[in-house]
Design an enzyme around this catalytic site. Structure first.
Site, short mmCIF file in Angstrom:
data_model
loop_
_atom_site.label_atom_id
_atom_site.label_comp_id
_atom_site.label_asym_id
_atom_site.label_seq_id
_atom_site.Cartn_x
_atom_site.Cartn_y
_atom_site.Cartn_z
CE LYS A 58 71.62 -122.73 44.63
NZ LYS A 58 72.32 -121.74 45.48
CD GLU A 60 58.29 -114.64 52.66
OE1 GLU A 60 58.28 -113.43 52.36
OE2 GLU A 60 57.43 -115.16 53.38
CB CYS A 87 63.28 -108.44 50.84
SG CYS A 87 63.07 -109.16 52.47
CD GLU A 89 64.38 -105.94 45.72
OE1 GLU A 89 64.55 -106.73 44.77
OE2 GLU A 89 64.20 -106.32 46.88
#
Ligand code: NAP
Length: 485
Positions: free
Chosen positions: A180, A255, A289, A386
């Site tokens: 997906k 992850e 990331c 983040e």
């Protein structure tokens, strides 16, 4: 065979070897972040379509797992060649939906091909063991087998290579897959269906479903036929998926998010550090990331570093990813821009100073200026959150111990970087940092040969390296008795 970009832009899902619409006929619009225009649509599939894809993958698994590793390696090599033959077209598709520069997109597609080639070879080295037996008339074998159907969910920031890191080891080890892709960048995910079909993978081995994230995700997590979930995305969604897989006790690889520190010591080569900082911060407009989230610079070189980093950031060429020479494309959407603005406002209200950029780019839309912020302090939001945008907050520190403590003061543990000219310090700091990936005097370190993965709330499991195939394998102990020896 060389194909046009339009050949890979499929507005349908790939289930059991067929290109299909959603049962409801509903679609999702896909928008080009560089100009806000709709490029096309993809199906808004849900539970029923996902279940059919899983069942097709389960049927395909029964024969696929029996193929030889050599056969699978040959198909994977064909897949690699198909990607490289069409690197330009696949890169253009990626830029259109994701926004990164064409040079970066070509790099990502090349990386996808490299993962496929790496796992074509690793699949032929899935060794078991013959263990010395404590019984004279019995023998002990330890074998490795593919886990079965895997569910793969991927993010929008690397829509091609994040799937390569999952499909490569899955297909090489004999698993089948239901993937997906992210709703904002589905075409690079669906392109894997086109490529696998044309490389000759049997129907049902790879299935790609787009649409309602929670419906598709729930079915993948809760259907007992799926034996492993591999996810790349935010820590928040990752935690939800871990909980949802508990009911059927699946393997999980996660992850997740990062909060990368980049430490520069007084004894570092400053110009090399600035060069690494630009790459580690502004790649993909800061939307990776492993992008630096926090710069920690030792007091003796702080002002020089800020000055040089600001000058280098201001030189970056911002523009549409398809324009020649663009180094920074748009952010993915308006929400991403607003988050960046909020974080800058929070910092400046607490005493930080903008030394480069700091505002939306004159190009408008979701373009933002490459930004540097000095006088950053731990009470500012980007110490823990983040950023996922082109903003470089620079904190000041005095001692090595302080730098390590500041760097580790986060729930995340994905990538970190530091620059020093002292070998002893390099080992002390490397051993002190609680991170899964460490760049010493390097700002870009990802490569297919090395295991990629985070510690703490940045994730579980590894992708890449010889370690990356382990999560797709079950270990079986076989005791053979009655040998009459
Ligand atoms: P995200 O919001 O977590 O989405 C990632 C994927 O999960 C998308 O396909 C999304 O689908 C899907 N999803 C969302 N909610 C779901 C649910 N309830 N159930 C199942 N699937 C669901 O993350 P993102 O914003 O796309 O990506 C950015 C994040 O990914 C950052 O935190 C970044 O650090 C992380 N990341 C980590 C790595 C790594 O290797 N560690 C690499 C790249 C990115 P929709 O698109 O349809 O919502």
């Amino acid at each position: 065979m060389l194909q046009k970009t339009s050949h890979f832009m499929r507005q349908a899902n790939f289930i059991d070897g067929a290109w299909v619409k959603a049962d409801s006929g509903q679609t999702i619009d896909v928008v080009n972040p560089a100009n806000g225009q709709t490029i096309g649509t993809v199906p808004r599939a849900g539970t029923a379509e996902t279940r059919r894809a899983i069942e097709a993958a389960d049927v395909a698994f029964r024969s696929w797992k029996r193929t030889s590793a050599d056969h699978r390696a040959k198909l994977l090599r064909k897949l690699h060649d198909a990607i490289m033959d069409n690197q330009d077209a696949l890169a253009e598709l990626l830029v259109m939906e994701q926004g990164k520069s064409l040079a970066e997109a070509k790099g990502e597609v090349g990386m996808s091909a490299a993962y496929i080639l790496w796992y074509a070879e690793e699949g032929r080295r899935v060794y078991g063991d013959v263990v010395p037996s404590p019984w004279a008339d019995r023998r002990i074998l330890v074998t490795k087998e593919p886990v079965g159907v895997i569910g793969a969910i991927t993010p929008w920031n690397f829509p091609s290579s994040m799937l390569a890191r999952k499909l490569g080891p899955a297909l090489a080890s004999g698993c089948t897959a239901v993937a997906k892709p992210a709703s904002q960048t589905p075409y690079s995910g669906l392109a894997w269906g086109v490529l696998c079909e044309e490389a000759g993978f049997p129907k049902g081995v790879v299935n790609i479903v787009t649409g309602a994230a929670s419906e598709i995700g729930d079915e993948l997590c809760e259907n007992p036929l799926v034996r492993k979930i591999t996810f790349t995305g935010s820590t928040e969604v990752g935690k939800t998926l871990i909980k949802k897989t508990a009911g059927t006790v699946k393997k999980v690889s996660m992850e997740l998010g990062g909060n990368a520190p980049f430490i520069v010591f007084d004894d570092a080569d400053i110009d090399r550090a600035v060069e690494g900082a630009i790459a580690a911060k502004y790649r993909n407009s800061g939307q990776t990331c492993v992008c630096t989230n926090r710069f920690f610079v030792q007091a003796g070189i702080y002002d020089t570093f800020v000055e040089k980093l600001s000058a280098a950031a201001e030189k970056l060429k911002v523009g549409s990813g398809l324009e020649e020479g663009t180094q920074q494309g748009p952010l993915i959407d308006e929400k991403a821009i607003e988050k960046v603005e909020e974080l800058i406002a929070d910092a400046t209200s607490k005493g930080a100073k903008v030394t480069a950029g700091g505002a939306r780019h004159p190009l408008g839309g979701s373009f933002f200026q490459p930004t540097v912020i000095s006088n950053a302090t731990p009470d500012m939001r980007f110490m823990q959150e983040e950023i996922f945008g082109p903003v470089a907050p620079v904190f000041r520190f005095e001692t090595e111990e302080e730098a390590i403590n500041l760097a580790n003061d986060t729930v995340f543990g994905l990538a970190c970087y530091f620059y020093t000219g002292d070998l002893g310090r390099a080992f002390r700091v490397m051993e002190g940092l609680k991170y899964g990936l460490v760049g010493v005097n390097e700002g870009i370190i990802t490569t297919v040969e090395a295991p990629f993965g985070g510690l703490k709330e940045s994730g579980l499991g590894k992708e890449g390296g010889h370690q990356g195939i382990e999560d797709y394998l079950d270990t079986k102990y076989v005791c053979i008795g009655g040998l009459g020896l």
